[in-house]
Design a protein around this motif. Structure first.
Motif, PDB file in Angstrom:
ATOM      1  N   UNK A 136      42.681  43.829  36.064  1.00  0.00           N
ATOM      2  CA  UNK A 136      42.199  45.140  35.626  1.00  0.00           C
ATOM      3  C   UNK A 136      41.890  45.989  36.857  1.00  0.00           C
ATOM      4  N   UNK A 137      42.388  47.229  36.862  1.00  0.00           N
ATOM      5  CA  UNK A 137      42.118  48.195  37.931  1.00  0.00           C
ATOM      6  C   UNK A 137      41.616  49.473  37.276  1.00  0.00           C
ATOM      7  N   UNK A 138      40.460  49.971  37.721  1.00  0.00           N
ATOM      8  CA  UNK A 138      39.947  51.239  37.189  1.00  0.00           C
ATOM      9  C   UNK A 138      39.118  51.955  38.259  1.00  0.00           C
ATOM     10  N   UNK A 139      38.749  53.194  37.979  1.00  0.00           N
ATOM     11  CA  UNK A 139      37.778  53.965  38.777  1.00  0.00           C
ATOM     12  C   UNK A 139      38.111  53.946  40.268  1.00  0.00           C
ATOM     13  N   UNK A 140      39.329  54.409  40.577  1.00  0.00           N
ATOM     14  CA  UNK A 140      39.815  54.544  41.961  1.00  0.00           C
ATOM     15  C   UNK A 140      40.029  53.209  42.663  1.00  0.00           C
ATOM     16  N   UNK A 141      40.005  52.135  41.959  1.00  0.00           N
ATOM     17  CA  UNK A 141      40.442  50.876  42.557  1.00  0.00           C
ATOM     18  C   UNK A 141      41.880  51.003  43.024  1.00  0.00           C
ATOM     19  N   UNK A 142      42.203  50.444  44.192  1.00  0.00           N
ATOM     20  CA  UNK A 142      43.543  50.642  44.763  1.00  0.00           C
ATOM     21  C   UNK A 142      43.986  49.412  45.561  1.00  0.00           C
ATOM     22  N   UNK A 143      44.142  48.274  44.897  1.00  0.00           N
ATOM     23  CA  UNK A 143      44.586  47.059  45.592  1.00  0.00           C
ATOM     24  C   UNK A 143      46.105  47.028  45.764  1.00  0.00           C
ATOM     25  N   UNK A 144      46.545  46.136  46.633  1.00  0.00           N
ATOM     26  CA  UNK A 144      47.969  45.826  46.803  1.00  0.00           C
ATOM     27  C   UNK A 144      48.192  44.391  46.341  1.00  0.00           C
ATOM     28  N   UNK A 145      49.169  44.204  45.448  1.00  0.00           N
ATOM     29  CA  UNK A 145      49.403  42.887  44.845  1.00  0.00           C
ATOM     30  C   UNK A 145      50.872  42.520  44.968  1.00  0.00           C
ATOM     31  N   UNK A 146      51.137  41.398  45.618  1.00  0.00           N
ATOM     32  CA  UNK A 146      52.513  40.957  45.830  1.00  0.00           C
ATOM     33  C   UNK A 146      52.671  39.483  45.440  1.00  0.00           C
ATOM     34  N   UNK A 147      53.715  39.209  44.691  1.00  0.00           N
ATOM     35  CA  UNK A 147      54.159  37.829  44.388  1.00  0.00           C
ATOM     36  C   UNK A 147      53.087  37.008  43.659  1.00  0.00           C
ATOM     37  N   UNK A 148      52.254  37.659  42.887  1.00  0.00           N
ATOM     38  CA  UNK A 148      51.280  36.934  42.076  1.00  0.00           C
ATOM     39  C   UNK A 148      51.861  36.632  40.699  1.00  0.00           C
ATOM     40  N   UNK A 149      51.244  35.705  40.003  1.00  0.00           N
ATOM     41  CA  UNK A 149      51.571  35.421  38.613  1.00  0.00           C
ATOM     42  C   UNK A 149      50.354  35.738  37.749  1.00  0.00           C
ATOM     43  N   UNK A 150      50.579  36.537  36.698  1.00  0.00           N
ATOM     44  CA  UNK A 150      49.536  36.868  35.728  1.00  0.00           C
ATOM     45  C   UNK A 150      50.044  36.440  34.354  1.00  0.00           C
ATOM     46  N   UNK A 151      49.478  35.378  33.822  1.00  0.00           N
ATOM     47  CA  UNK A 151      50.073  34.833  32.607  1.00  0.00           C
ATOM     48  C   UNK A 151      49.055  34.155  31.702  1.00  0.00           C
ATOM     49  N   UNK A 152      49.435  34.086  30.441  1.00  0.00           N
ATOM     50  CA  UNK A 152      48.646  33.408  29.409  1.00  0.00           C
ATOM     51  C   UNK A 152      47.213  33.940  29.312  1.00  0.00           C
ATOM     52  N   UNK A 153      47.036  35.240  29.578  1.00  0.00           N
ATOM     53  CA  UNK A 153      45.729  35.859  29.367  1.00  0.00           C
ATOM     54  C   UNK A 153      45.521  36.189  27.900  1.00  0.00           C
ATOM     55  N   UNK A 154      44.273  36.325  27.506  1.00  0.00           N
ATOM     56  CA  UNK A 154      43.952  36.613  26.113  1.00  0.00           C
ATOM     57  C   UNK A 154      44.129  38.099  25.779  1.00  0.00           C
ATOM     58  N   UNK A 155      44.225  38.961  26.791  1.00  0.00           N
ATOM     59  CA  UNK A 155      44.479  40.379  26.549  1.00  0.00           C
ATOM     60  C   UNK A 155      45.726  40.796  27.339  1.00  0.00           C
ATOM     61  N   UNK A 156      45.665  41.886  28.098  1.00  0.00           N
ATOM     62  CA  UNK A 156      46.828  42.374  28.834  1.00  0.00           C
ATOM     63  C   UNK A 156      47.096  41.515  30.081  1.00  0.00           C
TER      64      UNK A 156
END
Length: 222
Positions: free
Chosen positions: A104-124
């Motif tokens: 989750x990114x909000x309120x001017x959050x500005x990370x850099x994300x490379x080659x990660x896996x986001x899976x099997x979460x209960x929401x988005x």
């Protein structure tokens, strides 16, 4: 080290602190697993962050850590949560089976994300809203219960060369004045529409591959 069962967070870094935190188990705390804020830095590598009562990894208020090759799973909130001007570089992490969204990114959050896996979460898999930004490059986002990537209310990420597949919702959903640049992504096998743009969503889309989704390939609605 085993860092477990604390009344608040497992590890906090703030006011310019810059530790190296490697190969620890950070688990079952009553707050966040890792919390980096107020210009905190640091390198977090190879840790297991699990079972915490809130989010797994939080970066906020000018925090800017480097977070690599961690396993973030089974937390009661989001896997990774970046907000209030937090930044950070996240590479090669496995973020899965958390009770809310993977990222989750909000309120001017500005990370850099490379080659990660986001899976099997209960929401988005990834949720960007309330003027969150971020650069997502070459991540794999799959088999989440809601949308793969959801952008709304002024969210404006750059999303390139990611795989977004096999989710139970839409592949990409940009709505409620969400924005973003989506380029060269592979959106496939999701239960809903591949890409939906609705209610004032205004992303830029180029060179994406959208195949084999359960609904339409792309849907644009007012």
């Amino acid at each position: 080290n085993l860092i477990s069962g604390h009344a608040i967070a497992g590890v906090i870094v703030h006011d310019g602190g810059s530790p190296e935190v490697r190969d620890n188990r950070i688990m079952d705390c009553m707050g966040k697993g890792i919390d980096v804020y107020e210009s905190g830095l640091g390198v977090f590598h190879g840790n297991s962050v699990s079972g915490n009562a809130m989010d797994g990894v939080v970066v906020r208020t000018r925090g800017n850590p480097t977070v690599t090759s961690n396993n973030v799973y089974g937390n009661k909130g989001n896997g990774v949560y970046v907000f209030d001007g937090g930044k950070g570089v996240f590479e090669d992490n496995d973020v899965h089976d958390n009770e809310s969204s993977g990222l989750v990114i909000r309120s001017r959050g500005n990370p850099t994300l490379r080659r990660n896996k986001f899976h099997h979460g209960k929401k988005h898999g990834v949720y960007v809203y309330m003027e969150g930004r971020g650069v997502l490059d070459a991540n794999i986002i799959y088999e989440n219960r809601q949308d793969g990537v959801c952008v709304k209310s002024g969210g404006d990420p750059t999303v390139s060369s990611n795989i977004v597949r096999d989710g139970r919702g839409k592949g990409v959903f940009v709505h409620d004045k969400g924005k973003g640049m989506f380029e060269g992504n592979d959106v496939a096998g999701n239960s809903g529409t591949g890409v939906t743009i609705a209610s004032g969503g205004d992303p830029m889309m180029s060179r994406n591959k959208i195949t084999g989704n359960g609904g339409h390939g792309a849907c644009v609605d007012n």
